[in-house]
Write an enzyme that holds these catalytic residues in place. Sequence first.
Site, mmCIF file in Angstrom:
data_model
loop_
_atom_site.group_PDB
_atom_site.id
_atom_site.type_symbol
_atom_site.label_atom_id
_atom_site.label_comp_id
_atom_site.label_asym_id
_atom_site.label_seq_id
_atom_site.Cartn_x
_atom_site.Cartn_y
_atom_site.Cartn_z
ATOM 1 C CG ASP A 67 -2.083 0.915 1.197
ATOM 2 O OD1 ASP A 67 -1.880 2.115 0.961
ATOM 3 O OD2 ASP A 67 -3.207 0.431 1.383
ATOM 4 C CG ASN A 99 -5.268 3.884 -8.512
ATOM 5 O OD1 ASN A 99 -4.292 3.142 -8.644
ATOM 6 N ND2 ASN A 99 -5.730 4.222 -7.334
ATOM 7 C CB THR A 107 -18.186 -1.906 -6.688
ATOM 8 O OG1 THR A 107 -19.289 -1.067 -6.324
ATOM 9 C CG2 THR A 107 -17.778 -1.511 -8.101
ATOM 10 C CE1 TYR A 114 -14.892 2.099 -7.229
ATOM 11 C CE2 TYR A 114 -17.259 2.150 -6.813
ATOM 12 C CZ TYR A 114 -16.005 1.636 -6.538
ATOM 13 O OH TYR A 114 -15.860 0.657 -5.582
ATOM 14 C CG PHE A 166 -24.492 -5.001 -2.792
ATOM 15 C CD1 PHE A 166 -23.804 -5.978 -3.521
ATOM 16 C CD2 PHE A 166 -25.655 -4.503 -3.332
ATOM 17 C CE1 PHE A 166 -24.269 -6.431 -4.758
ATOM 18 C CE2 PHE A 166 -26.142 -4.954 -4.565
ATOM 19 C CZ PHE A 166 -25.448 -5.911 -5.272
ATOM 20 C CG ASN A 167 -23.737 0.248 0.592
ATOM 21 O OD1 ASN A 167 -24.400 -0.307 -0.279
ATOM 22 N ND2 ASN A 167 -23.467 1.522 0.534
ATOM 23 C CE1 TYR A 211 -27.123 15.570 -0.389
ATOM 24 C CE2 TYR A 211 -26.298 13.575 0.678
ATOM 25 C CZ TYR A 211 -26.189 14.926 0.406
ATOM 26 O OH TYR A 211 -25.141 15.633 0.941
ATOM 27 N N GLY A 233 -27.949 9.847 -10.324
ATOM 28 C CA GLY A 233 -27.345 8.510 -10.425
ATOM 29 C C GLY A 233 -27.496 7.647 -9.194
#
Length: 329
Positions: free
Chosen positions: A31, A92, A117, A141, A169-170, A206, A281
């Site tokens: 890293d 990247n 993702t 992304y 997912f999250n 939002y 989006g």
Amino acid sequence: MRILITGGAGYIGSVLTEELVNDEHYVVVYDSLYKGHRAAVVDGAAFVQAELSDNSTLRKTLREHRIEAVVHMAADSLVGESIVAPAKYYQNNVAIGLTLLEAMRECSVHGLVFSSTAAVFGEPRKQPIKEDDPTSPTNPYGESKLAFEKALRWYEGAYGLRYVSLRYFNAAGASIRLGECHHPETHLIPLVLQAAHVTNREITIYGNDYPTRDGTCVRDYIHVVDLARAHVLALGVLQERSAMYNLGCGGDGYTVREVVEAASEVTGIDIPIRMGARRVGDPATLIASSDKIKRELNWQPQFQDLSKIIRSAWTWMKQHPNGYKDHSS
Ligand SMILES: NC(=O)c1ccc[n+]([C@@H]2O[C@H](COP(=O)([O-])OP(=O)(O)OC[C@H]3O[C@@H](n4cnc5c(N)ncnc54)[C@H](O)[C@@H]3O)[C@@H](O)[C@H]2O)c1
């Protein structure tokens, strides 16, 4: 197994390193610390601080540590930033990713687990989302992650690379020692907890006119330790075949409003809400079908309850009020 983790000083990579070291694997964290933290590099892992684009250090590391498989987590991953700076994301997440594949080929490392993702799916037509549902990213992304996934398939055919792509997912929550510390932070759970921690800071929701049970977006949260365990299982698959899995907790997911309410309950602090306009989006609902990984790899999440996920993140945040800044380097 001898494993190199790119991005191993980041949020998910550090927790995976912890799991692998506990399971007595030999782990090298690779890293640049461009976003990660020295204090998140787990004791018991070797650490190479370098850019992935540094070809000679990367090859030297793969050879000297006799690496057998790579988990590729290093990436840029801010959706909004990717829309205004797509070049950074293609550079990247695609170009530098390909230099990793080249180095692995040259050093005869044939197995890779890739951090993909839910953003590869874009605006899904149905829920829960299965692995073979159509991919149609709505931002650079997601496009960059999908482009890399596609390269993996061709590298498998031509060069015998074995890969497992995990579409998270999250990710949320913390282990006892390691937690989420991004600058800037864009993820809902740490943002809500920061709002609870800093009195009177409100949290913006939002959009409250989505076709969901309370009008706010529905997302699928997976505890970071459950996510890490899925990687441990995926590394085992590399001996036999390549695969692709969606990773979430499924069920009905949680609305943004439900997350804020659960966080208020866990923290005992009333978290003020401000309603904002929808963001471009943002799909109304994103829920994973994780049936495939449960069926094929016997993956069983231990932290499906949102309160448990939030409690672990809250405990970590209270112990690290300034994130990793409280620790050396
Ligand atoms: N956090 C989530 O909810 C989530 C969801 C879906 C997918 N992902 C993916 O999972 C991976 C890990 O996510 P995270 O939240 O732990 O991210 P993170 O930003 O916390 O960690 C990424 C790490 O990679 C390092 N890095 C980035 N580019 C590098 C480069 N070129 N050379 C060397 N090091 C580099 C950074 O310094 C950082 O430590 C990412 O690939 C991300 O796209 C994350």
